[in-house]
Design a protein around this motif. Structure first.
Motif, PDB file in Angstrom:
ATOM      1  N   GLN A 104       0.821  -1.205   0.000  1.00 10.51           N
ATOM      2  CA  GLN A 104       0.000   0.000   0.000  1.00 10.51           C
ATOM      3  C   GLN A 104       0.858   1.258   0.000  1.00 10.51           C
ATOM      4  O   GLN A 104       0.526   2.254  -0.653  1.00 10.51           O
ATOM      5  CB  GLN A 104      -0.918  -0.006   1.226  1.00 10.51           C
ATOM      6  CG  GLN A 104      -1.984  -1.091   1.188  1.00 10.51           C
ATOM      7  CD  GLN A 104      -2.657  -1.309   2.533  1.00 10.51           C
ATOM      8  OE1 GLN A 104      -2.339  -0.638   3.524  1.00 10.51           O
ATOM      9  NE2 GLN A 104      -3.576  -2.261   2.601  1.00 10.51           N
ATOM     10  N   LYS A 105       1.961   1.224   0.734  1.00 13.57           N
ATOM     11  CA  LYS A 105       2.798   2.423   0.889  1.00 13.57           C
ATOM     12  C   LYS A 105       3.798   2.597  -0.255  1.00 13.57           C
ATOM     13  O   LYS A 105       4.116   3.730  -0.634  1.00 13.57           O
ATOM     14  CB  LYS A 105       3.560   2.343   2.218  1.00 13.57           C
ATOM     15  CG  LYS A 105       2.665   2.325   3.452  1.00 13.57           C
ATOM     16  CD  LYS A 105       1.966   3.657   3.665  1.00 13.57           C
ATOM     17  CE  LYS A 105       2.902   4.718   4.181  1.00 13.57           C
ATOM     18  NZ  LYS A 105       2.212   5.989   4.494  1.00 13.57           N
ATOM     19  N   HIS A 106       4.307   1.503  -0.807  1.00 13.68           N
ATOM     20  CA  HIS A 106       5.377   1.602  -1.800  1.00 13.68           C
ATOM     21  C   HIS A 106       4.920   1.363  -3.227  1.00 13.68           C
ATOM     22  O   HIS A 106       5.720   1.533  -4.157  1.00 13.68           O
ATOM     23  CB  HIS A 106       6.501   0.629  -1.436  1.00 13.68           C
ATOM     24  CG  HIS A 106       7.274   1.035  -0.230  1.00 13.68           C
ATOM     25  ND1 HIS A 106       8.303   1.947  -0.254  1.00 13.68           N
ATOM     26  CD2 HIS A 106       7.147   0.661   1.071  1.00 13.68           C
ATOM     27  CE1 HIS A 106       8.790   2.109   0.971  1.00 13.68           C
ATOM     28  NE2 HIS A 106       8.110   1.340   1.796  1.00 13.68           N
ATOM     29  N   ARG A 176      -6.946  -3.135   6.226  1.00  8.82           N
ATOM     30  CA  ARG A 176      -8.248  -3.384   5.583  1.00  8.82           C
ATOM     31  C   ARG A 176      -8.718  -2.163   4.796  1.00  8.82           C
ATOM     32  O   ARG A 176      -9.208  -2.295   3.679  1.00  8.82           O
ATOM     33  CB  ARG A 176      -9.311  -3.755   6.626  1.00  8.82           C
ATOM     34  CG  ARG A 176      -9.305  -5.190   7.070  1.00  8.82           C
ATOM     35  CD  ARG A 176     -10.645  -5.596   7.679  1.00  8.82           C
ATOM     36  NE  ARG A 176     -11.121  -4.660   8.688  1.00  8.82           N
ATOM     37  CZ  ARG A 176     -10.786  -4.695   9.973  1.00  8.82           C
ATOM     38  NH1 ARG A 176      -9.925  -5.615  10.396  1.00  8.82           N
ATOM     39  NH2 ARG A 176     -11.278  -3.821  10.835  1.00  8.82           N
ATOM     40  N   ARG A 177      -8.570  -0.990   5.388  1.00  6.61           N
ATOM     41  CA  ARG A 177      -8.999   0.235   4.694  1.00  6.61           C
ATOM     42  C   ARG A 177      -8.223   0.441   3.392  1.00  6.61           C
ATOM     43  O   ARG A 177      -8.757   0.993   2.427  1.00  6.61           O
ATOM     44  CB  ARG A 177      -8.824   1.456   5.603  1.00  6.61           C
ATOM     45  CG  ARG A 177      -9.838   1.560   6.721  1.00  6.61           C
ATOM     46  CD  ARG A 177      -9.863   2.962   7.307  1.00  6.61           C
ATOM     47  NE  ARG A 177      -8.575   3.341   7.885  1.00  6.61           N
ATOM     48  CZ  ARG A 177      -8.255   3.181   9.164  1.00  6.61           C
ATOM     49  NH1 ARG A 177      -9.144   2.642  10.006  1.00  6.61           N
ATOM     50  NH2 ARG A 177      -7.077   3.558   9.624  1.00  6.61           N
ATOM     51  N   THR A 183      -2.375  -3.317  -5.766  1.00 12.21           N
ATOM     52  CA  THR A 183      -2.535  -3.606  -7.203  1.00 12.21           C
ATOM     53  C   THR A 183      -1.501  -4.611  -7.710  1.00 12.21           C
ATOM     54  O   THR A 183      -1.560  -5.017  -8.865  1.00 12.21           O
ATOM     55  CB  THR A 183      -2.403  -2.309  -8.014  1.00 12.21           C
ATOM     56  OG1 THR A 183      -1.097  -1.745  -7.774  1.00 12.21           O
ATOM     57  CG2 THR A 183      -3.457  -1.281  -7.599  1.00 12.21           C
ATOM     58  N   GLN A 184      -0.569  -5.002  -6.864  1.00 13.75           N
ATOM     59  CA  GLN A 184       0.536  -5.862  -7.290  1.00 13.75           C
ATOM     60  C   GLN A 184       0.061  -7.291  -7.568  1.00 13.75           C
ATOM     61  O   GLN A 184      -0.943  -7.739  -7.013  1.00 13.75           O
ATOM     62  CB  GLN A 184       1.610  -5.904  -6.192  1.00 13.75           C
ATOM     63  CG  GLN A 184       2.302  -4.580  -5.931  1.00 13.75           C
ATOM     64  CD  GLN A 184       1.539  -3.715  -4.939  1.00 13.75           C
ATOM     65  OE1 GLN A 184       0.381  -3.969  -4.613  1.00 13.75           O
ATOM     66  NE2 GLN A 184       2.188  -2.669  -4.451  1.00 13.75           N
ATOM     67  N   PRO A 185       0.802  -8.024  -8.421  1.00  8.52           N
ATOM     68  CA  PRO A 185       0.532  -9.459  -8.556  1.00  8.52           C
ATOM     69  C   PRO A 185       0.561 -10.118  -7.179  1.00  8.52           C
ATOM     70  O   PRO A 185       1.401  -9.776  -6.336  1.00  8.52           O
ATOM     71  CB  PRO A 185       1.682  -9.953  -9.436  1.00  8.52           C
ATOM     72  CG  PRO A 185       2.070  -8.741 -10.244  1.00  8.52           C
ATOM     73  CD  PRO A 185       1.897  -7.577  -9.317  1.00  8.52           C
ATOM     74  N   ARG A 208     -11.273  -7.524  -1.900  1.00  7.04           N
ATOM     75  CA  ARG A 208     -11.072  -6.076  -1.802  1.00  7.04           C
ATOM     76  C   ARG A 208      -9.829  -5.543  -2.505  1.00  7.04           C
ATOM     77  O   ARG A 208      -9.766  -4.349  -2.793  1.00  7.04           O
ATOM     78  CB  ARG A 208     -11.037  -5.656  -0.331  1.00  7.04           C
ATOM     79  CG  ARG A 208     -12.360  -5.845   0.380  1.00  7.04           C
ATOM     80  CD  ARG A 208     -12.377  -5.159   1.734  1.00  7.04           C
ATOM     81  NE  ARG A 208     -13.609  -5.402   2.459  1.00  7.04           N
ATOM     82  CZ  ARG A 208     -13.865  -4.929   3.679  1.00  7.04           C
ATOM     83  NH1 ARG A 208     -12.952  -4.179   4.299  1.00  7.04           N
ATOM     84  NH2 ARG A 208     -15.008  -5.210   4.277  1.00  7.04           N
ATOM     85  N   VAL A 209      -8.836  -6.392  -2.758  1.00  9.09           N
ATOM     86  CA  VAL A 209      -7.649  -5.879  -3.439  1.00  9.09           C
ATOM     87  C   VAL A 209      -7.992  -5.543  -4.892  1.00  9.09           C
ATOM     88  O   VAL A 209      -8.948  -6.069  -5.457  1.00  9.09           O
ATOM     89  CB  VAL A 209      -6.480  -6.889  -3.387  1.00  9.09           C
ATOM     90  CG1 VAL A 209      -6.044  -7.121  -1.955  1.00  9.09           C
ATOM     91  CG2 VAL A 209      -6.841  -8.189  -4.086  1.00  9.09           C
TER      92      VAL A 209
END
Length: 257
Positions: A104-106, A176-177, A183-185, A208-209
């Motif tokens: 999520q961050k990178h 979860r949020r 979006t990664q494989p 959710r991803v």
């Protein structure tokens, strides 16, 4: 405080493709060491850190929380990113949760995710009661050694500090949020029978991803710590095939610098 035997971090300098492995809550690098060595033996650069508060005694974990655990894997990820052309992140249980947070961050800097029985929510009434109970009880029996293989052992704490469990709940909420940001494989390996993480965790995660390259493998013969169980070799092989499929150009280019 001396480390528990087997709880030492592990690192290996290999080629231009790196893998960061994240161990679980109250566990240690020992639960992922065979996986890390398997990947290292196939030419990958590998980092398996020890999370703060882990690997010594459960009392040392009480003052730590998820920002401390995340900061450690974030530092390791940044170091690997300087060393390698591309970096994958693998995780077991809470290690999978930390891997999702890194994604999520990178963003695209995380080339792909391999998650084994990751946790993203509280399922039992005991976990839901932690915000209140932690003020009355400092710790509860631990969750290590959920292994089907006879003689299987895991190096970790016999007790879980409830302040740390409360912080883990906070990590779940944050992750979860942010699941739509992933979006990664993604390769999810989950045990059919898991006495620690309910299968609904994996179902929620996949629903959710935003990843479009997604695969799920059900492990039929292992419990929660599948990396030390009957299906360990399957986990290793599937994860390595996942990395090979996505990183062949970098592997052909060799190591940086």
């Amino acid at each position: 405080m001396p480390l528990m035997p087997g709880a030492e971090p592990y690192r290996h300098d290999g080629g231009a493709t790196g893998v960061l492995l994240c161990h679980g809550f109250t566990g240690s690098p020992q639960s992922l060491r065979p996986w890390a060595e398997y990947l290292a033996g196939r030419g990958l650069t590998v980092s398996l850190p020890l999370l703060p508060g882990h690997g010594t005694r459960w009392q040392d974990m009480r003052p730590t929380g998820w920002p401390d655990w995340y900061a450690e894997v974030d530092r390791e990820f940044r170091a690997l990113s300087k060393r390698c052309d591309q970096v994958f992140v693998f995780g077991l249980s809470m290690g999978g949760t930390l891997a999702l947070r890194l994604a999520q961050k990178h963003g695209a800097a995380v080339r792909g995710l391999v998650l084994v029985n990751p946790s993203v929510k509280a399922d039992s009434w005991q976990l839901k009661a932690v915000p209140l109970v932690r003020h009355l009880v400092p710790s509860v029996p631990g969750i290590v050694r959920d292994i089907a293989r006879e003689g299987g052992t895991e190096v970790g704490y016999e007790r879980a500090p409830l302040d740390a469990v409360h912080s883990l709940r906070g990590l779940w909420q944050v992750v979860r949020r942010g699941l739509p940001q992933v979006t990664q494989p993604l390769l999810l390996l989950r045990s059919r029978v898991d006495h620690v993480v309910h299968p609904s965790n994996g179902e929620l995660l996949l629903s959710r991803v935003s990843s479009t390259d997604v695969a799920e493998v059900v492990l039929e013969r292992s419990y929660h710590v599948a990396t030390l169980d009957h299906d360990a070799e399957l986990v290793f092989e599937k994860s390595h095939a996942f990395v090979r499929r996505l990183s062949a150009p970098a592997e052909e280019g060799g190591a940086r610098g």
